[in-house]
Write a protein that holds these residues in place. Structure first.
Motif, PDB file in Angstrom:
ATOM      1  N   THR A  11       0.843  -1.191   0.000  1.00 28.70           N
ATOM      2  CA  THR A  11       0.000   0.000   0.000  1.00 28.70           C
ATOM      3  C   THR A  11       0.883   1.247   0.000  1.00 28.70           C
ATOM      4  O   THR A  11       2.003   1.222   0.535  1.00 28.70           O
ATOM      5  CB  THR A  11      -0.983  -0.005   1.194  1.00 28.70           C
ATOM      6  OG1 THR A  11      -1.866   1.108   1.070  1.00 28.70           O
ATOM      7  CG2 THR A  11      -0.269   0.036   2.521  1.00 28.70           C
ATOM      8  N   ARG A  12       0.389   2.283  -0.623  1.00 27.52           N
ATOM      9  CA  ARG A  12       1.112   3.553  -0.703  1.00 27.52           C
ATOM     10  C   ARG A  12       0.119   4.702  -0.641  1.00 27.52           C
ATOM     11  O   ARG A  12      -0.962   4.621  -1.213  1.00 27.52           O
ATOM     12  CB  ARG A  12       1.870   3.706  -2.034  1.00 27.52           C
ATOM     13  CG  ARG A  12       3.016   2.781  -2.278  1.00 27.52           C
ATOM     14  CD  ARG A  12       4.227   3.163  -1.452  1.00 27.52           C
ATOM     15  NE  ARG A  12       5.368   2.346  -1.787  1.00 27.52           N
ATOM     16  CZ  ARG A  12       5.600   1.114  -1.360  1.00 27.52           C
ATOM     17  NH1 ARG A  12       4.744   0.523  -0.572  1.00 27.52           N
ATOM     18  NH2 ARG A  12       6.677   0.453  -1.711  1.00 27.52           N
ATOM     19  N   TYR A  13       0.546   5.779   0.008  1.00 30.51           N
ATOM     20  CA  TYR A  13      -0.168   7.046  -0.128  1.00 30.51           C
ATOM     21  C   TYR A  13       0.407   7.719  -1.356  1.00 30.51           C
ATOM     22  O   TYR A  13       1.635   7.832  -1.502  1.00 30.51           O
ATOM     23  CB  TYR A  13       0.028   7.938   1.107  1.00 30.51           C
ATOM     24  CG  TYR A  13      -0.581   9.303   0.904  1.00 30.51           C
ATOM     25  CD1 TYR A  13      -1.947   9.493   1.062  1.00 30.51           C
ATOM     26  CD2 TYR A  13       0.200  10.374   0.505  1.00 30.51           C
ATOM     27  CE1 TYR A  13      -2.529  10.729   0.846  1.00 30.51           C
ATOM     28  CE2 TYR A  13      -0.369  11.623   0.281  1.00 30.51           C
ATOM     29  CZ  TYR A  13      -1.729  11.795   0.447  1.00 30.51           C
ATOM     30  OH  TYR A  13      -2.292  13.021   0.222  1.00 30.51           O
ATOM     31  N   ILE A  14      -0.454   8.170  -2.251  1.00 34.02           N
ATOM     32  CA  ILE A  14      -0.028   8.862  -3.469  1.00 34.02           C
ATOM     33  C   ILE A  14      -0.590  10.274  -3.415  1.00 34.02           C
ATOM     34  O   ILE A  14      -1.802  10.466  -3.262  1.00 34.02           O
ATOM     35  CB  ILE A  14      -0.500   8.117  -4.739  1.00 34.02           C
ATOM     36  CG1 ILE A  14       0.114   6.711  -4.771  1.00 34.02           C
ATOM     37  CG2 ILE A  14      -0.140   8.909  -5.993  1.00 34.02           C
ATOM     38  CD1 ILE A  14      -0.337   5.853  -5.945  1.00 34.02           C
ATOM     39  N   ARG A 111      -5.071   6.581  -1.490  1.00 32.68           N
ATOM     40  CA  ARG A 111      -4.487   5.368  -0.912  1.00 32.68           C
ATOM     41  C   ARG A 111      -4.574   4.282  -1.985  1.00 32.68           C
ATOM     42  O   ARG A 111      -5.649   3.904  -2.415  1.00 32.68           O
ATOM     43  CB  ARG A 111      -5.238   4.950   0.350  1.00 32.68           C
ATOM     44  CG  ARG A 111      -4.810   3.607   0.937  1.00 32.68           C
ATOM     45  CD  ARG A 111      -3.369   3.538   1.386  1.00 32.68           C
ATOM     46  NE  ARG A 111      -3.029   4.613   2.313  1.00 32.68           N
ATOM     47  CZ  ARG A 111      -1.790   4.832   2.752  1.00 32.68           C
ATOM     48  NH1 ARG A 111      -0.786   4.056   2.382  1.00 32.68           N
ATOM     49  NH2 ARG A 111      -1.539   5.840   3.576  1.00 32.68           N
ATOM     50  N   THR A 113      -3.720   0.386  -2.936  1.00 29.92           N
ATOM     51  CA  THR A 113      -3.459  -0.905  -2.317  1.00 29.92           C
ATOM     52  C   THR A 113      -3.501  -1.987  -3.385  1.00 29.92           C
ATOM     53  O   THR A 113      -4.441  -2.028  -4.187  1.00 29.92           O
ATOM     54  CB  THR A 113      -4.495  -1.221  -1.215  1.00 29.92           C
ATOM     55  OG1 THR A 113      -4.498  -0.158  -0.256  1.00 29.92           O
ATOM     56  CG2 THR A 113      -4.180  -2.533  -0.523  1.00 29.92           C
ATOM     57  N   GLY A 137       6.223  -3.241  -4.688  1.00 31.35           N
ATOM     58  CA  GLY A 137       6.522  -1.943  -4.088  1.00 31.35           C
ATOM     59  C   GLY A 137       7.130  -0.980  -5.096  1.00 31.35           C
ATOM     60  O   GLY A 137       6.769   0.193  -5.142  1.00 31.35           O
ATOM     61  N   ALA A 140       4.408   0.262  -7.336  1.00 31.57           N
ATOM     62  CA  ALA A 140       3.620   1.285  -6.642  1.00 31.57           C
ATOM     63  C   ALA A 140       4.361   2.617  -6.627  1.00 31.57           C
ATOM     64  O   ALA A 140       3.761   3.678  -6.856  1.00 31.57           O
ATOM     65  CB  ALA A 140       3.301   0.834  -5.221  1.00 31.57           C
ATOM     66  N   ASP A 141       5.662   2.581  -6.382  1.00 31.73           N
ATOM     67  CA  ASP A 141       6.468   3.806  -6.385  1.00 31.73           C
ATOM     68  C   ASP A 141       6.507   4.431  -7.779  1.00 31.73           C
ATOM     69  O   ASP A 141       6.458   5.659  -7.913  1.00 31.73           O
ATOM     70  CB  ASP A 141       7.890   3.514  -5.902  1.00 31.73           C
ATOM     71  CG  ASP A 141       7.933   3.113  -4.432  1.00 31.73           C
ATOM     72  OD1 ASP A 141       6.962   3.371  -3.686  1.00 31.73           O
ATOM     73  OD2 ASP A 141       8.956   2.508  -4.029  1.00 31.73           O
ATOM     74  N   ALA A 144       3.239   6.169  -8.350  1.00 28.51           N
ATOM     75  CA  ALA A 144       3.225   7.434  -7.614  1.00 28.51           C
ATOM     76  C   ALA A 144       4.040   8.495  -8.355  1.00 28.51           C
ATOM     77  O   ALA A 144       3.586   9.628  -8.527  1.00 28.51           O
ATOM     78  CB  ALA A 144       3.750   7.220  -6.200  1.00 28.51           C
TER      79      ALA A 144
END
Length: 149
Positions: A11-14, A111, A113, A137, A140-141, A144
């Protein structure tokens, strides 16, 4: 959503609005899906339940890893679910997982996920050993980076 048995999650906050993140997730997959130096070639993704999902992951040394499956659920702007347990026409395949990608508003951003649910503990452990956290990960990065700023 509660965590399922045999699940791996990233999960990441973007720092971008959900609509922008969703657009990149679904319309710009080739720019973020695989951790560099790998890349993905999208052959076909039918964004609907029962739709075909076909792509090839391309490695830096000429590796080609086909990845065919079916979209199980598609909720525009929110989530999609797919599996490699079947290919087009509901042909059974050697399954590894069910993948779930979803977003939701969080503050001024989003968020993100991504979950990989496996049929058994051995498949889950194998996916983890293959580098799930690092690979998913990194993707996800990359997503973002594509939409922030």
């Amino acid at each position: 959503m509660t965590q399922a048995a045999h699940e791996l999650t990233v999960t990441r906050y973007i720092a971008a609005p959900p609509a922008k993140v969703w657009h990149a997730m679904t319309e710009r997959m080739e720019e973020w899906w695989c951790p560099k130096p790998w890349r993905v070639r999208i052959i076909d993704v039918e964004w609907r339940a029962g739709g075909r999902s076909s792509m090839e992951m391309l490695g830096p040394n000429g590796e080609v890893m086909p990845n065919d499956g079916i979209v199980l659920e598609f909720v525009p702007g929110k989530r999609w679910v797919s599996t490699d347990a079947f290919t087009a026409g509901w042909v059974p395949a050697g399954p590894m997982m069910v993948g779930i990608w979803e977003i939701e508003p969080e503050g001024d951003g989003t968020r993100y996920t991504a979950r990989a649910r496996h049929w058994n503990a051995a498949d889950c452990a194998r996916h983890k050993e293959m580098g799930f956290e690092a690979g998913w990960g990194a993707a996800a990065d990359q997503l973002a980076s594509l939409v922030e700023g």
